[in-house]
Design a protein around this motif. Sequence first.
Motif, PDB file in Angstrom:
ATOM      1  N   ASN A 140      69.364  50.909  51.189  1.00  0.00           N
ATOM      2  CA  ASN A 140      68.394  50.558  50.152  1.00  0.00           C
ATOM      3  C   ASN A 140      67.300  49.636  50.695  1.00  0.00           C
ATOM      4  OD1 ASN A 140      71.257  50.098  47.993  1.00  0.00           O
ATOM      5  ND2 ASN A 140      70.131  51.992  48.367  1.00  0.00           N
ATOM      6  N   ILE A 141      67.700  48.660  51.505  1.00  0.00           N
ATOM      7  CA  ILE A 141      66.723  47.742  52.102  1.00  0.00           C
ATOM      8  C   ILE A 141      65.711  48.510  52.921  1.00  0.00           C
ATOM      9  CG2 ILE A 141      66.426  45.884  53.792  1.00  0.00           C
ATOM     10  CD1 ILE A 141      69.251  44.884  52.914  1.00  0.00           C
ATOM     11  N   ALA A 142      66.208  49.398  53.775  1.00  0.00           N
ATOM     12  CA  ALA A 142      65.307  50.163  54.643  1.00  0.00           C
ATOM     13  C   ALA A 142      64.485  51.169  53.844  1.00  0.00           C
ATOM     14  CB  ALA A 142      66.112  50.876  55.728  1.00  0.00           C
ATOM     15  N   SER A 143      65.090  51.809  52.847  1.00  0.00           N
ATOM     16  CA  SER A 143      64.393  52.827  52.073  1.00  0.00           C
ATOM     17  C   SER A 143      63.225  52.237  51.293  1.00  0.00           C
ATOM     18  CB  SER A 143      65.375  53.513  51.114  1.00  0.00           C
ATOM     19  OG  SER A 143      64.730  54.501  50.358  1.00  0.00           O
ATOM     20  N   TYR A 144      63.462  51.142  50.604  1.00  0.00           N
ATOM     21  CA  TYR A 144      62.380  50.551  49.804  1.00  0.00           C
ATOM     22  C   TYR A 144      61.350  49.842  50.684  1.00  0.00           C
ATOM     23  CZ  TYR A 144      64.282  52.007  45.383  1.00  0.00           C
ATOM     24  OH  TYR A 144      64.700  52.792  44.326  1.00  0.00           O
ATOM     25  N   SER A 145      61.750  49.388  51.842  1.00  0.00           N
ATOM     26  CA  SER A 145      60.772  48.842  52.795  1.00  0.00           C
ATOM     27  C   SER A 145      59.878  49.955  53.317  1.00  0.00           C
ATOM     28  CB  SER A 145      61.491  48.145  53.951  1.00  0.00           C
ATOM     29  OG  SER A 145      62.208  47.018  53.485  1.00  0.00           O
ATOM     30  N   LEU A 146      60.473  51.131  53.550  1.00  0.00           N
ATOM     31  CA  LEU A 146      59.676  52.286  53.959  1.00  0.00           C
ATOM     32  C   LEU A 146      58.742  52.715  52.828  1.00  0.00           C
ATOM     33  CD1 LEU A 146      58.885  54.608  55.812  1.00  0.00           C
ATOM     34  CD2 LEU A 146      60.969  55.813  55.096  1.00  0.00           C
ATOM     35  N   LEU A 147      59.254  52.764  51.605  1.00  0.00           N
ATOM     36  CA  LEU A 147      58.419  53.108  50.461  1.00  0.00           C
ATOM     37  C   LEU A 147      57.233  52.156  50.363  1.00  0.00           C
ATOM     38  CD1 LEU A 147      57.872  54.657  47.800  1.00  0.00           C
ATOM     39  CD2 LEU A 147      59.403  53.009  46.667  1.00  0.00           C
ATOM     40  N   LEU A 148      57.487  50.871  50.519  1.00  0.00           N
ATOM     41  CA  LEU A 148      56.410  49.885  50.462  1.00  0.00           C
ATOM     42  C   LEU A 148      55.356  50.166  51.529  1.00  0.00           C
ATOM     43  CD1 LEU A 148      55.005  47.295  49.608  1.00  0.00           C
ATOM     44  CD2 LEU A 148      56.739  45.997  50.866  1.00  0.00           C
ATOM     45  N   ASN A 149      55.789  50.476  52.738  1.00  0.00           N
ATOM     46  CA  ASN A 149      54.852  50.781  53.818  1.00  0.00           C
ATOM     47  C   ASN A 149      54.010  52.022  53.498  1.00  0.00           C
ATOM     48  OD1 ASN A 149      55.001  49.267  56.693  1.00  0.00           O
ATOM     49  ND2 ASN A 149      56.961  49.059  55.636  1.00  0.00           N
ATOM     50  N   LEU A 150      54.639  53.051  52.929  1.00  0.00           N
ATOM     51  CA  LEU A 150      53.918  54.287  52.619  1.00  0.00           C
ATOM     52  C   LEU A 150      52.891  54.064  51.512  1.00  0.00           C
ATOM     53  CD1 LEU A 150      56.870  56.855  52.741  1.00  0.00           C
ATOM     54  CD2 LEU A 150      54.981  56.695  54.372  1.00  0.00           C
ATOM     55  N   VAL A 151      53.282  53.331  50.472  1.00  0.00           N
ATOM     56  CA  VAL A 151      52.341  53.057  49.387  1.00  0.00           C
ATOM     57  C   VAL A 151      51.207  52.160  49.880  1.00  0.00           C
ATOM     58  CG1 VAL A 151      52.064  52.009  47.104  1.00  0.00           C
ATOM     59  CG2 VAL A 151      54.087  53.397  47.605  1.00  0.00           C
ATOM     60  N   ALA A 152      51.528  51.167  50.703  1.00  0.00           N
ATOM     61  CA  ALA A 152      50.479  50.303  51.266  1.00  0.00           C
ATOM     62  C   ALA A 152      49.492  51.118  52.091  1.00  0.00           C
ATOM     63  CB  ALA A 152      51.110  49.194  52.108  1.00  0.00           C
ATOM     64  N   ARG A 153      49.991  52.073  52.861  1.00  0.00           N
ATOM     65  CA  ARG A 153      49.113  52.931  53.662  1.00  0.00           C
ATOM     66  C   ARG A 153      48.142  53.692  52.755  1.00  0.00           C
ATOM     67  NH1 ARG A 153      49.274  55.917  58.490  1.00  0.00           N
ATOM     68  NH2 ARG A 153      50.125  53.996  59.396  1.00  0.00           N
ATOM     69  N   GLU A 154      48.680  54.309  51.687  1.00  0.00           N
ATOM     70  CA  GLU A 154      47.809  55.085  50.804  1.00  0.00           C
ATOM     71  C   GLU A 154      46.807  54.199  50.063  1.00  0.00           C
ATOM     72  OE1 GLU A 154      47.999  58.538  47.347  1.00  0.00           O
ATOM     73  OE2 GLU A 154      49.554  58.368  48.886  1.00  0.00           O
ATOM     74  N   CYS A 155      47.181  52.951  49.798  1.00  0.00           N
ATOM     75  CA  CYS A 155      46.311  52.045  49.049  1.00  0.00           C
ATOM     76  C   CYS A 155      45.441  51.175  49.953  1.00  0.00           C
ATOM     77  CB  CYS A 155      47.156  51.164  48.140  1.00  0.00           C
ATOM     78  SG  CYS A 155      48.038  52.079  46.852  1.00  0.00           S
ATOM     79  N   ASN A 156      45.534  51.402  51.274  1.00  0.00           N
ATOM     80  CA  ASN A 156      44.725  50.664  52.247  1.00  0.00           C
ATOM     81  C   ASN A 156      44.978  49.156  52.171  1.00  0.00           C
ATOM     82  OD1 ASN A 156      42.894  50.540  54.406  1.00  0.00           O
ATOM     83  ND2 ASN A 156      41.164  50.173  53.028  1.00  0.00           N
TER      84      ASN A 156
END
Length: 318
Positions: free
Chosen positions: A231-247
């Motif tokens: 869960n820690i790694a999954s939501y950290s990855l999700l955060l990185n992906l959303v941050a990428r799309e939102c610049n």
Amino acid sequence: MANLEQPYLDLLRKIMNQGHDKDDRTQTGTRSIFGAQMRFNLSKGFPLLTTKKVPFGLIKSELLWFLHGDTNIRFLLEHNNHIWDEWAFKNWVESSEYQGPDMTDFGLRSQKDPEFNQIYQEELKKFDQQILDNDEFANKYGELGNVYGAQWRHWEKRDGDFIDQIKNVIDQIKQTPYSRRLIVTAWNPEDVPTAALPPCHVLFQFYVNDGKLSLQLYQRSGDMFLGVPFNIASYSLLLNLVARECNLEVGEFIHTLGDAHIYSNHFNQVKELLSRNPYDAPQLWLNPDKNKIADFEMKDIKVKNYQHHGTIKAPVAV
């Protein structure tokens, strides 16, 4: 470089030393505390555990499965991911069409009876192969209902339409980053009785400050040894992906838990884990040519410099 897993190790120790021993749904027994929080600064690295090997391929395939809005385990099996097998298998063996060996309480029995475990593993392997080979069987028994993929991407409305929560929250982050309503929820009381596993990750909320995106997850129930590292790694990855799309840059992942528990048959594994010294956290690599979540594939997501101790196996409580 930094040791990012210390908050997790500290919480494991706290539960082992101060937790309450309780019965649970799986009849395994747990030691737990109620109400816990861990914080991870993702600007310093990626919080993939180093005190044991955590298979990152399973984490990214599961997250992409969620983000695709998929609720059938076939995609996971195609990527050699068996995280959700047991819940789909349970639906199969409890159906009127199943004519194989008795699989009642297969989770507990497989842990205690080596002879039965062999039979169980054979039946599970046959089940997985049918999901991969037979479209009709996969549609009927590979489907888990309204689990995360459906709730995130296809939340059903009373009028028959649906809400794509992931798209909506990304749009909101871009348009109103100061909003206090940047929330995605998976908990729908109407679906809880029929879901294969009612959502453990109840909701998550984004927060923007100084050009950085942070995310807080509320998890009602956390299997600290097996599930929470994922869960820690999954939501950290999700955060990185959303941050990428939102610049945006990445900020903190904050993990808040309700019932944070260690199963009684994981105690020895936890003690072994806590005897190990952590390494520096690895780094996350995302394909620099891609900016939208929808465009990312398995090959576009990697961890670099992942130094870790060996695997520690433990049974899953179903």
